[in-house]
Design a protein around this motif. Structure first.
Motif, PDB file in Angstrom:
ATOM      1  N   ALA A  46       4.346  -9.471   6.137  1.00 21.88           N
ATOM      2  CA  ALA A  46       4.183  -8.836   4.819  1.00 21.88           C
ATOM      3  C   ALA A  46       3.738  -7.386   4.964  1.00 21.88           C
ATOM      4  CB  ALA A  46       3.165  -9.625   3.994  1.00 21.88           C
ATOM      5  N   MET A  47       2.850  -7.121   5.939  1.00 26.55           N
ATOM      6  CA  MET A  47       2.419  -5.742   6.187  1.00 26.55           C
ATOM      7  C   MET A  47       3.595  -4.878   6.635  1.00 26.55           C
ATOM      8  SD  MET A  47      -1.301  -6.129   8.063  1.00 26.55           S
ATOM      9  CE  MET A  47      -1.371  -4.383   8.396  1.00 26.55           C
ATOM     10  N   ALA A  48       4.452  -5.447   7.491  1.00 25.25           N
ATOM     11  CA  ALA A  48       5.622  -4.688   7.956  1.00 25.25           C
ATOM     12  C   ALA A  48       6.550  -4.370   6.783  1.00 25.25           C
ATOM     13  CB  ALA A  48       6.363  -5.484   9.032  1.00 25.25           C
ATOM     14  N   ASP A  49       6.768  -5.370   5.897  1.00 24.17           N
ATOM     15  CA  ASP A  49       7.604  -5.118   4.718  1.00 24.17           C
ATOM     16  C   ASP A  49       6.995  -4.048   3.825  1.00 24.17           C
ATOM     17  OD1 ASP A  49       9.377  -7.004   5.577  1.00 24.17           O
ATOM     18  OD2 ASP A  49       8.555  -8.631   4.362  1.00 24.17           O
ATOM     19  N   ALA A  50       5.666  -4.153   3.594  1.00 25.37           N
ATOM     20  CA  ALA A  50       5.001  -3.160   2.740  1.00 25.37           C
ATOM     21  C   ALA A  50       5.059  -1.771   3.370  1.00 25.37           C
ATOM     22  CB  ALA A  50       3.549  -3.573   2.494  1.00 25.37           C
ATOM     23  N   GLN A  51       4.867  -1.696   4.703  1.00 23.81           N
ATOM     24  CA  GLN A  51       4.912  -0.397   5.381  1.00 23.81           C
ATOM     25  C   GLN A  51       6.311   0.202   5.309  1.00 23.81           C
ATOM     26  OE1 GLN A  51       1.895   0.667   6.619  1.00 23.81           O
ATOM     27  NE2 GLN A  51       2.884   2.646   6.732  1.00 23.81           N
ATOM     28  N   GLU A  52       7.303  -0.687   5.439  1.00 23.22           N
ATOM     29  CA  GLU A  52       8.686  -0.207   5.328  1.00 23.22           C
ATOM     30  C   GLU A  52       8.953   0.336   3.921  1.00 23.22           C
ATOM     31  OE1 GLU A  52      13.236  -2.021   5.678  1.00 23.22           O
ATOM     32  OE2 GLU A  52      11.498  -3.182   6.317  1.00 23.22           O
ATOM     33  N   GLU A 102       7.405   3.738   3.608  1.00 20.67           N
ATOM     34  CA  GLU A 102       8.205   4.791   4.235  1.00 20.67           C
ATOM     35  C   GLU A 102       9.401   5.163   3.359  1.00 20.67           C
ATOM     36  OE1 GLU A 102       7.415   6.500   6.867  1.00 20.67           O
ATOM     37  OE2 GLU A 102       5.558   5.339   7.060  1.00 20.67           O
ATOM     38  N   VAL A 103      10.031   4.132   2.767  1.00 21.55           N
ATOM     39  CA  VAL A 103      11.167   4.414   1.870  1.00 21.55           C
ATOM     40  C   VAL A 103      10.706   5.230   0.665  1.00 21.55           C
ATOM     41  CG1 VAL A 103      12.871   3.359   0.344  1.00 21.55           C
ATOM     42  CG2 VAL A 103      12.463   2.377   2.592  1.00 21.55           C
ATOM     43  N   LEU A 104       9.544   4.851   0.111  1.00 19.86           N
ATOM     44  CA  LEU A 104       9.000   5.600  -1.032  1.00 19.86           C
ATOM     45  C   LEU A 104       8.673   7.036  -0.629  1.00 19.86           C
ATOM     46  CD1 LEU A 104       6.668   2.930  -2.672  1.00 19.86           C
ATOM     47  CD2 LEU A 104       8.712   3.913  -3.663  1.00 19.86           C
ATOM     48  N   LYS A 105       8.127   7.211   0.590  1.00 22.85           N
ATOM     49  CA  LYS A 105       7.823   8.568   1.059  1.00 22.85           C
ATOM     50  C   LYS A 105       9.088   9.420   1.103  1.00 22.85           C
ATOM     51  CE  LYS A 105       3.694   7.766   3.900  1.00 22.85           C
ATOM     52  NZ  LYS A 105       3.164   7.754   5.283  1.00 22.85           N
ATOM     53  N   GLN A 130      -3.981  -2.117   3.326  1.00 24.78           N
ATOM     54  CA  GLN A 130      -5.360  -2.073   3.787  1.00 24.78           C
ATOM     55  C   GLN A 130      -6.030  -3.432   3.622  1.00 24.78           C
ATOM     56  OE1 GLN A 130      -7.730   0.898   1.855  1.00 24.78           O
ATOM     57  NE2 GLN A 130      -9.551   0.484   3.077  1.00 24.78           N
ATOM     58  N   ALA A 131      -5.803  -4.063   2.449  1.00 24.45           N
ATOM     59  CA  ALA A 131      -6.392  -5.386   2.223  1.00 24.45           C
ATOM     60  C   ALA A 131      -5.836  -6.405   3.224  1.00 24.45           C
ATOM     61  CB  ALA A 131      -6.122  -5.838   0.793  1.00 24.45           C
ATOM     62  N   MET A 132      -4.520  -6.349   3.460  1.00 25.49           N
ATOM     63  CA  MET A 132      -3.915  -7.280   4.426  1.00 25.49           C
ATOM     64  C   MET A 132      -4.412  -7.009   5.834  1.00 25.49           C
ATOM     65  SD  MET A 132       0.016  -7.919   3.148  1.00 25.49           S
ATOM     66  CE  MET A 132       0.436  -6.214   2.875  1.00 25.49           C
ATOM     67  N   ASP A 133      -4.646  -5.740   6.160  1.00 25.87           N
ATOM     68  CA  ASP A 133      -5.181  -5.407   7.477  1.00 25.87           C
ATOM     69  C   ASP A 133      -6.580  -5.990   7.644  1.00 25.87           C
ATOM     70  OD1 ASP A 133      -5.011  -3.936  10.005  1.00 25.87           O
ATOM     71  OD2 ASP A 133      -6.634  -2.742   9.172  1.00 25.87           O
ATOM     72  N   GLU A 134      -7.412  -5.863   6.583  1.00 20.65           N
ATOM     73  CA  GLU A 134      -8.754  -6.440   6.657  1.00 20.65           C
ATOM     74  C   GLU A 134      -8.670  -7.962   6.782  1.00 20.65           C
ATOM     75  OE1 GLU A 134     -10.657  -5.098   3.144  1.00 20.65           O
ATOM     76  OE2 GLU A 134     -10.902  -3.007   3.827  1.00 20.65           O
ATOM     77  N   SER A 151       5.496   7.738 -10.689  1.00 21.39           N
ATOM     78  CA  SER A 151       5.627   6.282 -10.606  1.00 21.39           C
ATOM     79  C   SER A 151       5.671   5.811  -9.155  1.00 21.39           C
ATOM     80  CB  SER A 151       6.896   5.842 -11.343  1.00 21.39           C
ATOM     81  OG  SER A 151       7.113   4.459 -11.182  1.00 21.39           O
ATOM     82  N   LYS A 152       6.465   6.511  -8.341  1.00 24.66           N
ATOM     83  CA  LYS A 152       6.585   6.110  -6.933  1.00 24.66           C
ATOM     84  C   LYS A 152       5.269   6.351  -6.195  1.00 24.66           C
ATOM     85  CE  LYS A 152      11.570   6.874  -6.723  1.00 24.66           C
ATOM     86  NZ  LYS A 152      11.896   5.447  -6.510  1.00 24.66           N
ATOM     87  N   GLU A 153       4.548   7.414  -6.536  1.00 24.83           N
ATOM     88  CA  GLU A 153       3.246   7.639  -5.919  1.00 24.83           C
ATOM     89  C   GLU A 153       2.295   6.489  -6.258  1.00 24.83           C
ATOM     90  OE1 GLU A 153       2.139   9.733  -3.890  1.00 24.83           O
ATOM     91  OE2 GLU A 153       3.467  11.471  -3.860  1.00 24.83           O
ATOM     92  N   GLY A 154       2.344   6.030  -7.539  1.00 26.77           N
ATOM     93  CA  GLY A 154       1.500   4.899  -7.921  1.00 26.77           C
ATOM     94  C   GLY A 154       1.865   3.638  -7.153  1.00 26.77           C
ATOM     95  N   ILE A 155       3.176   3.370  -7.061  1.00 28.56           N
ATOM     96  CA  ILE A 155       3.615   2.190  -6.296  1.00 28.56           C
ATOM     97  C   ILE A 155       3.204   2.326  -4.843  1.00 28.56           C
ATOM     98  CG2 ILE A 155       5.640   0.893  -5.547  1.00 28.56           C
ATOM     99  CD1 ILE A 155       7.004   1.751  -8.154  1.00 28.56           C
ATOM    100  N   LYS A 156       3.374   3.529  -4.292  1.00 32.67           N
ATOM    101  CA  LYS A 156       3.004   3.768  -2.888  1.00 32.67           C
ATOM    102  C   LYS A 156       1.504   3.555  -2.681  1.00 32.67           C
ATOM    103  CE  LYS A 156       2.973   7.629   0.417  1.00 32.67           C
ATOM    104  NZ  LYS A 156       1.646   8.105   0.107  1.00 32.67           N
ATOM    105  N   ALA A 157       0.688   4.036  -3.639  1.00 34.33           N
ATOM    106  CA  ALA A 157      -0.761   3.846  -3.519  1.00 34.33           C
ATOM    107  C   ALA A 157      -1.116   2.360  -3.571  1.00 34.33           C
ATOM    108  CB  ALA A 157      -1.476   4.613  -4.633  1.00 34.33           C
ATOM    109  N   ASP A 158      -0.455   1.619  -4.493  1.00 32.81           N
ATOM    110  CA  ASP A 158      -0.706   0.175  -4.566  1.00 32.81           C
ATOM    111  C   ASP A 158      -0.325  -0.517  -3.261  1.00 32.81           C
ATOM    112  OD1 ASP A 158      -1.594   0.492  -7.132  1.00 32.81           O
ATOM    113  OD2 ASP A 158       0.318  -0.028  -8.075  1.00 32.81           O
ATOM    114  N   LEU A 159       0.826  -0.130  -2.704  1.00 28.32           N
ATOM    115  CA  LEU A 159       1.258  -0.743  -1.438  1.00 28.32           C
ATOM    116  C   LEU A 159       0.289  -0.404  -0.312  1.00 28.32           C
ATOM    117  CD1 LEU A 159       5.133  -0.205  -1.561  1.00 28.32           C
ATOM    118  CD2 LEU A 159       3.908  -2.355  -1.721  1.00 28.32           C
ATOM    119  N   GLU A 160      -0.164   0.851  -0.275  1.00 28.82           N
ATOM    120  CA  GLU A 160      -1.126   1.222   0.769  1.00 28.82           C
ATOM    121  C   GLU A 160      -2.422   0.440   0.621  1.00 28.82           C
ATOM    122  OE1 GLU A 160      -1.411   5.389   0.201  1.00 28.82           O
ATOM    123  OE2 GLU A 160       0.314   5.881   1.502  1.00 28.82           O
TER     124      GLU A 160
END
Length: 692
Positions: free
Chosen positions: A402-408, A411-414, A618-622, A605-614
């Motif tokens: 799930a972290m890999a999917d979110a990170q991907e 990157e797409v959002l970036k 972080q939560a998944m990493d913890e 909108s994409k910045e908001g989605i990106k912030a939520d994903l980040e």
């Protein structure tokens, strides 16, 4: 010997009964624990089947999702490649059109440059015979020129170089320079448009290639994940089949277990009763034959001592018991050595030894019971810990995926945000360029309009001046000078009006226009061909009667009217073009503003989605770190369990067999020593009777 044989039979039956009792106890223990073990195994299998089914379903759903995402990525990549191909084809078409159009303009500009240079050098005759003159003639027909300019050029280009006179070329040069400036401006605009088209094409190709790279990377990673998920699905199906088959076997065995146990219990009751009857018969027979009166009777009646017991001393019994103990002593056991040491004395009383044997048997049974409990505990804890570790490992793997999917996705959002930001910058730049171009076009429009208005006024003033002489009825006198209030008072009081100021502007007409870097207009310079020096001509003739130039005046007025009409037409066209250009500019500004707003909102909108994903990452990493810590704790606990239990589990059967051997040898020794006490009593009695 008969009694001894009977006693041996008695001992043999007793030993067989003990062995069968041990076997029966083991079987009944299995009946008691086997049902619970089978039930636990079935429950565990059902739980595992449920878990495997859930995992299989989620894996198949993930596989379906990955298939869909792969198809989307491939479609997006194909669309991007198609867009690049279409853009390349369009770019090639535009480049070909630009090459053709710019080539024509460059050729025409070169021809006009040659024509202007030839005219300025005075080489009119040679120019009219050149290919450039033919091209200029074609341009005279094709270009959008006023009727007067086209007539002047046509007249000039139609003159034969063999004649001795050529029309004045100053105005022709001016017209040709205007044509050259117009074509140069068109070429510059065309070149600028081509550069912008190239830049837009390169920007589009770069964006699409970036999109293709991102989709290719996503396809590669998700293809690998799809393969892993496929292998996992196959393994889960095989595990599910094996677990289901094992559960069915356990259920069948559990159904027949109760009946087998009941049957075995009935058989044991019957065998125990039969053995008890046999032992009773042997004991009663031995009692009959060992009776004192029976011995006396047998002694007097029988010469052979077949029915007499052979004396057995305590030493032989001790040796037999020691041999039995040593036969069952498979390992070094100090407690067994203590029993052997107690048998080493000379006493004929074995009560203390028998007590030691009973305590030893009880202790060995307790140790075996402790080992059984410890074995069950170890196996249960190891299984639970290993299962918990597998659950944590699977959970950690899911979180990492799930972290890999979110990170991907991040990157797409970036990349999308960067593309939108670059698009806004490019849009702002194009708006700025369009604004500058609009300002320059508007300034040029105002300057040209002012020039055309001044020219029209000047022509009308000239026409009015001609009318004053040739057509006084059409003459319009200038407006009278309006006197100020002070001048009116002065005139009414008999004073003189103030002098009329001479009008300024062009030729005192009052028309003013400041024109920079422009070719002179309405100017015709007469040029005569130089002639060779000849004798002075005869004296000129004087005039005849004065004649009015009415006919020539009409031609000039017609020409002036034609010029005014051309100016009016040009001003109307300019006003229409200015209105259209302003409208297109305003529409472009509105569209650009709307696009900029939409892109800015998309970025937000994409910045908001990106912030939520980040934040999710972080939560998944913890959570992943917490799971790793818990997994390490489980691994440490499992290691401690193995350190505590591995030796017991690997040596359990050996220890159990050895302990059973020791118990068996102890019981045999006890049986020997117990029998010895009875026989010694009989022997002692026999000896006393003999003494009597």
């Amino acid at each position: 010997r008969v009694v001894t044989m009977l006693q041996k039979m008695q001992t043999k039956v007793t030993e067989e009964g003990k062995k069968e009792e041990e076997l029966y106890d083991k079987f009944m223990c299995y009946c008691k624990t086997g049902a619970s073990d089978l039930s636990a195994s079935i429950t565990s299998a059902e739980t595992k089947i449920s878990q495997d089914t859930s995992s299989l379903q989620s894996s198949e759903e993930l596989k379906t999702q990955l298939d869909q995402e792969l198809a989307e990525h491939k479609t997006d990549r194909s669309d991007a490649q198609g867009a690049i191909a279409e853009a390349k084809a369009l770019r090639e078409k535009e480049a070909a059109a630009y090459a053709e159009e710019s080539g024509d303009l460059k050729t025409n500009i070169a021809a006009l440059t040659k024509a202007i240079a030839a005219l300025e050098k005075g080489a009119t005759g040679s120019f009219l015979q050149s290919a450039s003159a033919a091209l200029v003639r074609k341009l005279t027909i094709d270009m959008d020129l006023s009727s007067a300019d086209r007539n002047i050029l046509s007249s000039f280009l139609a003159v034969d170089s063999s004649e001795g006179y050529a029309p004045q070329s100053g105005q022709v040069t001016g017209i040709l320079k205007q044509m050259q400036d117009t074509m140069s401006a068109e070429l510059a605009d065309l070149t600028e448009t081509e550069k912008k088209a190239i830049a837009d094409f390169e920007t589009l190709v770069a964006a699409k290639e970036k999109e293709i790279a991102a989709n290719s990377e996503a396809i590669e990673s998700k293809t690998a994940r799809l393969g892993e998920v496929g292998v996992k699905i196959v393994n889960l199906k095989e595990d599910l089949d094996d677990t289901s088959a094992a559960m069915l076997e356990d259920k069948k065995f559990l159904e027949t277990l109760d009946g087998d146990c009941d049957t075995k219990t009935e058989e044991w009751k019957e065998r125990s009763k039969t053995r008890t009857d046999e032992l009773l018969a042997l004991a009663e027979t031995i009692k009959i034959l060992n009776d004192d009166e029976a011995l006396d009777l047998f002694k007097t009646t029988l010469s052979s001592p077949a029915l007499l017991q052979i004396k057995v001393n305590s030493k032989s019994l001790r040796d037999r018991a020691v041999s039995a103990l040593k036969l069952g002593k498979l390992a070094k056991d100090p407690r067994m050595n203590a029993v052997l040491l107690a048998l080493g004395g000379r006493s004929g009383n074995f009560d203390k030894v028998l007590k030691m044997i009973d305590e030893m048997v009880e202790l060995l049974g307790k140790e075996q019971s402790d080992d059984d409990s410890k074995k069950g505990y170890c196996e249960e804890q190891i299984d639970k810990t290993e299962d918990a570790s597998k659950v944590l490992e699977k959970k950690h793997g899911d979180i990492m995926a799930a972290m890999a999917d979110a990170q991907e996705s991040i990157e797409v959002l970036k990349s999308e945000i960067e593309a939108l930001t670059a698009g806004i910058k490019a849009l702002d730049k194009s708006v700025e360029e369009a604004t500058d171009l609009r300002k320059s076009e508007n300034a040029e429009y105002k300057e040209t309009l002012a020039a055309d208005t001044a020219a029209k006024k000047l022509i009308l003033i000239a026409k009015n001046r001609l009318a004053k002489f040739y057509a006084p009825s059409l003459y319009k006198p200038p407006p009278k000078q309006e006197l100020s209030e002070e001048d009116h008072i002065a005139v009414n009081m008999g004073g003189t009006p103030p002098p009329t100021e001479a009008p300024g502007g062009i030729a005192g007409t009052g028309v003013t226009y400041l024109q920079q870097d422009s070719a002179p207009m309405f100017v015709q310079v007469n040029r005569h061909q130089a002639s060779s020096v000849e004798a002075p001509p005869p004296p000129p003739e004087t005039w005849d009667a004065y004649q009015n130039k009415e006919q020539e005046h009409n031609g000039v007025v017609a020409l002036l009217d034609m010029l005014v009409a051309d100016l009016d037409k040009e001003m109307q066209e300019m006003e229409a073009e200015e209105t259209t250009a302003q409208k297109e500019y305003e529409e472009m500004m509105a569209e650009s503003a709307a696009k900029r707003t939409a892109d800015s909102e998309a970025i937000t909108s994409k910045e908001g989605i990106k912030a939520d994903l980040e934040q999710q990452v972080q939560a998944m990493d913890e959570e992943s770190n917490a799971i790793l810590k818990e997994g390490m704790a489980k691994a440490e606990y499992l290691k401690d369990l193995h350190l505590e239990c591995d030796w017991l589990l690997s040596n359990f059967e050996v220890r159990k067999t050895a302990r059973a051997g020791e118990v068996d040898s102890l019981k045999k020794a006890k049986a020997i020593l117990s029998g010895a006490d009875y026989e010694l009593l009989q022997t002692s009695r026999r000896s006393l009777r003999g003494a009597q």
